[in-house]
Design a protein around this motif. Structure first.
Motif, mmCIF file in Angstrom:
data_model
loop_
_atom_site.group_PDB
_atom_site.id
_atom_site.type_symbol
_atom_site.label_atom_id
_atom_site.label_comp_id
_atom_site.label_asym_id
_atom_site.label_seq_id
_atom_site.Cartn_x
_atom_site.Cartn_y
_atom_site.Cartn_z
ATOM 1 N N ARG A 1 3.184 -2.856 8.987
ATOM 2 C CA ARG A 1 1.982 -3.614 9.338
ATOM 3 C C ARG A 1 1.585 -4.544 8.198
ATOM 4 O O ARG A 1 1.765 -4.218 7.023
ATOM 5 C CB ARG A 1 0.824 -2.666 9.644
ATOM 6 N N THR A 2 1.023 -5.693 8.553
ATOM 7 C CA THR A 2 0.596 -6.678 7.555
ATOM 8 C C THR A 2 -0.781 -7.225 7.925
ATOM 9 O O THR A 2 -1.059 -7.497 9.091
ATOM 10 C CB THR A 2 1.587 -7.854 7.479
ATOM 11 N N LEU A 3 -1.648 -7.350 6.927
ATOM 12 C CA LEU A 3 -2.863 -8.132 7.059
ATOM 13 C C LEU A 3 -3.009 -8.940 5.786
ATOM 14 O O LEU A 3 -2.252 -8.744 4.831
ATOM 15 C CB LEU A 3 -4.084 -7.261 7.316
ATOM 16 N N PHE B 1 0.807 -1.212 0.000
ATOM 17 C CA PHE B 1 0.000 0.000 0.000
ATOM 18 C C PHE B 1 0.841 1.265 0.000
ATOM 19 O O PHE B 1 0.396 2.318 -0.434
ATOM 20 C CB PHE B 1 -0.898 0.025 1.246
ATOM 21 N N GLY B 2 2.024 1.163 0.550
ATOM 22 C CA GLY B 2 2.879 2.329 0.657
ATOM 23 C C GLY B 2 3.399 2.501 2.077
ATOM 24 O O GLY B 2 3.256 1.621 2.930
ATOM 25 N N LYS B 3 3.972 3.639 2.331
ATOM 26 C CA LYS B 3 4.579 3.896 3.627
ATOM 27 C C LYS B 3 3.525 4.050 4.721
ATOM 28 O O LYS B 3 2.374 4.394 4.454
ATOM 29 C CB LYS B 3 5.437 5.160 3.567
ATOM 30 N N ARG C 1 -5.839 5.838 -1.395
ATOM 31 C CA ARG C 1 -4.418 5.921 -1.766
ATOM 32 C C ARG C 1 -4.218 5.697 -3.263
ATOM 33 O O ARG C 1 -5.058 5.087 -3.931
ATOM 34 C CB ARG C 1 -3.604 4.898 -0.972
ATOM 35 N N ARG C 2 -3.079 6.136 -3.756
ATOM 36 C CA ARG C 2 -2.774 6.028 -5.191
ATOM 37 C C ARG C 2 -2.713 4.572 -5.643
ATOM 38 O O ARG C 2 -2.868 4.289 -6.834
ATOM 39 C CB ARG C 2 -1.444 6.712 -5.495
ATOM 40 N N LYS D 1 0.537 8.828 9.269
ATOM 41 C CA LYS D 1 -0.221 9.120 10.472
ATOM 42 C C LYS D 1 -1.634 8.568 10.341
ATOM 43 O O LYS D 1 -2.333 8.864 9.374
ATOM 44 C CB LYS D 1 -0.265 10.627 10.710
ATOM 45 N N GLY D 2 -2.035 7.753 11.277
ATOM 46 C CA GLY D 2 -3.389 7.197 11.266
ATOM 47 C C GLY D 2 -3.525 5.872 10.549
ATOM 48 O O GLY D 2 -4.568 5.239 10.634
ATOM 49 N N SER D 3 -2.482 5.433 9.808
ATOM 50 C CA SER D 3 -2.633 4.190 9.046
ATOM 51 C C SER D 3 -2.792 2.975 9.963
ATOM 52 O O SER D 3 -3.493 2.031 9.620
ATOM 53 C CB SER D 3 -1.457 4.002 8.086
ATOM 54 N N ASP D 4 -2.147 2.995 11.155
ATOM 55 C CA ASP D 4 -2.347 1.898 12.106
ATOM 56 C C ASP D 4 -3.802 1.829 12.556
ATOM 57 O O ASP D 4 -4.380 0.740 12.675
ATOM 58 C CB ASP D 4 -1.436 2.065 13.327
ATOM 59 N N ASP D 5 -4.393 3.001 12.825
ATOM 60 C CA ASP D 5 -5.810 3.035 13.210
ATOM 61 C C ASP D 5 -6.683 2.476 12.096
ATOM 62 O O ASP D 5 -7.648 1.746 12.343
ATOM 63 C CB ASP D 5 -6.242 4.475 13.504
#
Length: 475
Positions: free
Chosen positions: A96-98, A15-17, A70-71, A20-24
């Protein structure tokens, strides 16, 4: 590329780097996938949010919106990258991985409800002085398409046309060619390789007026996408194969088929907020369905193109769509899934659609005569009704109800006009609306307006009418 992906142990989706907030956002996706992807999950989710809009905390919906917009979703090869992967394909965002399966289940939950995006995501964006990016809808839809094709691969159906080796062998890339010629070559290669004219189902009237109407504009808006993802859902032309002729530099495509019907009436328009004034009343009174109940079934099945929300052929009763005006006036206990659903945008939109079409005539009767006059909420399955409402909303986008001179009812793009022909093209699984134009010597040529759903004409019935086969010249 297909060989590279399928021979790999697994693709990895990046997905990219981490932002801020991506963990949430990823935490919320896991919650949606694990706790709210069951049959009644959407109703439980919306019920919890109705009771407490901050059920998941503050800012998580905005963070989720950032991930969905996201792009990555605009990359041309993501369909192949993900669809040729597996349910366990890792999806990485920073550290992070899912797994892809979790992402697909969470996105399906979002697709199955309108409130999350139109209310909770939109409100959190508004609080941050941001506006909703409408790209969220096609991006969510992309994941559903990928999952559909991925499932088809597991079932051995091989429904991913872009990876057919036979099509690839017929395409000779020329990077100096025009966009129109690239699309034309791809269309002709698809027809030649598959024996099907279903590529024409992707055609709509676009601003590129000098491009032949039978060449799909692959940049068309998602609202003008085909009614169904599957090419085996219907068989309007029976088991026939495409029979075409074309010149090397010609804008004309000659195919075999016949004119089965013509457009008569047109219901209210989505683009006009379903105003009753946008109705063009049916002139005929023919009833090909013969009974009130069959005509009633034809109406609600047309509203969803006889398909369920996952784009599978409909095997459930979505007739309760015609109960929504009555349900809007019915007292129900607070907190019940059905009341929460009736309060939603998607239910309101269906009510407005039916109000706008109340006087539109189908099989000699006004539409409102087919609506349920009374309803008992305990007999309505809220999950089925939600799925029906979401499917109706998807189908109605840029489309309107239509009737034909033979009395059939269905759904077609808003660009149709009274008198447009309904063509059965050999090798095409759905009816195609065509507009006639005469040459200087009186030869008929036809512009493709778009595919349509006509209840009672989708499974080869018109092939039994004895209409003579003719050359249909598309321009």
């Amino acid at each position: 590329m297909r060989e590279i992906y399928t021979r790999a142990w697994t693709p990895i989706i990046w997905f990219g780097k981490q932002e801020k907030g991506s963990d949430d956002a990823l935490d919320l996706l896991v919650i949606l996938a694990n706790e709210y992807s069951s049959r009644d999950g959407v109703n439980r989710l919306t019920g919890a949010l109705h009771r407490n809009a901050q059920h998941f905390g503050v800012g998580r919906w905005r963070a989720l919106n950032e991930i969905v917009c996201r792009r990555y979703w605009r990359r041309l090869w993501i369909l192949q990258e993900a669809a040729l992967g597996r349910y366990t394909t890792p999806v990485l965002c920073g550290e992070r991985t899912l797994c892809w399966g979790q992402l697909a289940r969470a996105f399906r939950t979002l697709v199955n409800t309108d409130e999350i995006i139109n209310t909770y995501i939109a409100n959190e964006l508004k609080d941050a002085s941001l506006s909703l990016d409408l790209a969220i809808w096609p991006n969510l839809g992309t994941v559903q398409e990928i999952q559909f094709y991925q499932d088809s691969e597991l079932d051995g159906k091989k429904l991913i046309p872009i990876v057919y080796s036979t099509i690839a062998a017929l395409i000779k890339p020329d990077y100096t060619d025009t966009v129109e010629n690239v699309y034309r070559s791809f269309t002709l290669a698809t027809v030649e390789a598959t024996g099907s004219l279903d590529a024409i189902r992707h055609c709509v009237i676009t601003e590129i007026s000098d491009s032949p109407s039978w060449i799909p504009d692959l940049t068309a808006e998602p609202s003008e996408a085909p009614l169904t993802l599957r090419s085996d859902s219907f068989a309007t032309s029976g088991s026939s194969s495409a029979s075409i002729r074309f010149g090397p530099n010609s804008h004309l495509l000659r195919c075999k088929g016949f004119i089965a019907d013509r457009i008569d009436g047109m219901g209210c328009m989505w683009s006009k907020a379903w105003a009753p004034q946008s109705v063009l009343q049916t002139q005929g009174t023919v009833d090909p369905y013969n009974t009130f109940v069959k005509a009633q079934d034809a109406i609600w099945k047309s509203m969803v193109a006889c398909h369920s929300l996952p784009s599978e052929y409909l095997d459930a009763d979505y007739g309760s769509l015609l109960a929504t005006p009555a349900l809007a006036k019915t007292d129900m206990p607070d907190g019940s899934p059905l009341k929460d659903l009736v309060r939603s945008f998607v239910s309101d939109w269906c009510v407005e659609f039916l109000k706008g079409n109340a006087k539109f005539k189908v099989a000699g009767r006004c539409m409102e005569e087919y609506y349920w006059k009374e309803t008992q909420p305990q007999h309505i399955d809220a999950v089925h009704l939600r799925n029906a409402l979401m499917q109706r909303d998807r189908i109605n986008l840029s489309r309107r109800l239509v009737t034909t001179e033979r009395g059939y009812v269905g759904m077609a793009l808003e660009t149709v006009e009274r008198g447009d022909a309904v063509g059965v093209l050999y090798g095409c699984s759905m009816p195609i609306v065509l507009r006639e134009s005469k040459t200087n010597v009186g030869e008929s040529r036809w512009r493709v307006i778009g595919e349509c759903y006509l209840h009672g004409m989708m499974n080869g019935e018109a092939m039994e009418w004895g209409t003579n086969t003719q050359d249909i010249v598309l321009f």
